[in-house]
Design an enzyme around this catalytic site. Structure first.
Site, PDB file in Angstrom:
ATOM      1  CB  SER A   1      -9.579   0.179   0.646  1.00 49.13           C
ATOM      2  OG  SER A   1      -8.929   0.306  -0.721  1.00 49.13           O
TER       3      SER A   1
ATOM      4  CG  HIS B   1      -5.445   3.513   1.043  1.00 48.19           C
ATOM      5  ND1 HIS B   1      -4.903   2.023   0.742  1.00 48.19           N
ATOM      6  CD2 HIS B   1      -6.835   3.610   0.733  1.00 48.19           C
ATOM      7  CE1 HIS B   1      -6.089   1.466   0.381  1.00 48.19           C
ATOM      8  NE2 HIS B   1      -7.321   2.460   0.351  1.00 48.19           N
TER       9      HIS B   1
ATOM     10  CG  ASP C   1      -2.239   0.336   0.976  1.00 49.24           C
ATOM     11  OD1 ASP C   1      -2.531   1.832   0.705  1.00 49.24           O
ATOM     12  OD2 ASP C   1      -3.345  -0.115   0.845  1.00 49.24           O
TER      13      ASP C   1
END
Length: 377
Positions: A323, A167, A136
């Site tokens: 996600s 994120h 990520d």
């Protein structure tokens, strides 16, 4: 490299329809080619503006990637030792919508009826001695919710060893945060593939997969990789990397994507050996943006999910999307490993689907599994 005789037919370059890194290519050699010897010869023929950037582990893939101007690319295309050449697609993380709301995802995963707001789990199944790799934007490894269990593994060349987006930290905390995650004692390994804009070329993703493949061979620990990103149109190199990892016993959890469309058009979501995760909401309905389709394995809560983030050691945020459903299942896989031991990725996929709640979700399109992830409590 080919030489002499009649001219060698040039190998076709597989063209990317969407976003791509200009003049960047992933090259696969034939299985019997000595890559080290090939690259030594090639480097002596490359032009000044051409370079090999990634030499993938030979046990993982007999391949390399780099930036090649037209003349250098044609040298590669003319070689009888080259199997295939791909333009370098760029994929991105699946960004959701920030919303302020109550925490509920852990609660739903441990209940059979609709929520009372409590989370029930076996305190002996906390993911201890299991590694979860977060491919990520990086991880805020100093965040208090990780309790010192998060560390850096691999960083994309040219990028800082930091989560400059947020994120990746969110994803990691949902998988294995002490308070916000499922596998509360699992080790978190940050694999920074994506930049501050949430983008990464396939060549970078493939190199990170090769690093994980190598690292797991060294550690010999049960390992899970979370992939909350996607390539659409699908990307064959990403699919090949996923299969190579799962063939070596590494579990993959992949987000289905957030375009309310068939996940069969997204890599790595479409990979048959990955656990592909869609998102549900607090009303036990498919999250409106969640992808669907026969390639999905299971759904998991992905709406208004509380997670750790960047900015401080205590920062939290709320976000929605597949996600944040995928790492819930990554943590669940670690939980199951602690509970009953490690098994093959195929067997683990069967365990996840066997324990999942059946036919409790609404707005599930025909042909999509109506399964909601559950820990069996």
């Amino acid at each position: 490299m080919s030489s002499g005789g009649s001219p060698q037919k040039l190998v076709d370059v597989r063209v990317v329809e969407g976003h791509k890194k200009e003049n960047s290519y992933i090259v696969h050699l034939k299985d019997d080619v000595d890559k080290a010897r090939y690259l030594r010869q090639l480097k002596g023929q490359l032009g000044a503006n051409s370079t090999v950037e990634f030499d993938y582990p030979s046990g993982f893939a007999n391949a390399f990637a780099g930036t090649f101007e037209e003349e250098s690319l044609n040298i590669i295309r003319a070689s009888s030792e080259v199997e295939s050449i791909y333009e370098d697609a760029i994929g991105s993380i699946f960004v959701g919508t920030v919303q302020e709301d109550a925490v509920w995802n852990l609660n739903r995963m441990s209940q059979h009826p609709k929520l009372p707001f409590r989370y029930t789990y076996d305190d002996a199944a906390t993911g201890k001695d299991v590694d979860i790799y977060i491919m990520d934007t990086g991880v805020n490894v100093d965040h208090v919710d990780f309790g010192g269990r998060a560390s850096w593994g691999w960083v994309r060349p040219g990028l800082p060893q930091a989560d400059d987006h947020g994120h990746g930290t969110q994803v990691a905390s949902i998988a294995a945060g002490t308070h916000l995650g499922v596998a509360k004692e699992a080790s978190i390994i940050a694999v920074k593939t994506h930049d501050q804009h949430g983008e990464a070329p396939a060549s970078v993703i493939f190199d990170a997969m090769g690093w994980i493949w190598n690292h797991v061979q060294e550690t010999k620990r049960p390992s899970i990789v979370n992939m909350s990103f996607g390539f659409c149109p699908p990307e064959e190199n990403i699919d090949k990397g996923v299969k190579e990892l799962t063939d070596h016993g590494i579990h993959i959890c992949a987000a289905a994507g957030n375009s309310a469309s068939d996940a069969a058009n997204v890599s790595p979501a479409r990979c048959a050996t990955a656990i592909t995760v869609g998102a549900s909401n607090v009303d036990d309905a498919r999250l409106k943006t969640s992808n669907y389709g026969a390639v999905l394995t299971v759904f998991a809560p992905g709406d208004c999910i509380k997670a750790a983030t960047i900015g401080s050691q205590t920062a939290v945020t709320y976000d929605s999307g597949t996600s944040f459903a995928s790492p819930l299942v990554a943590g669940l896989v670690a939980y199951f490993i602690s509970l009953a031991g490690n098994v093959s990725p195929e067997e683990m996929m069967g365990r996840v689907t066997h324990v999942a709640l059946q036919n409790v979700l609404t707005d599930i399109p025909d042909g999509t599994p109506n399964l909601l992830a559950n820990n069996g409590n």
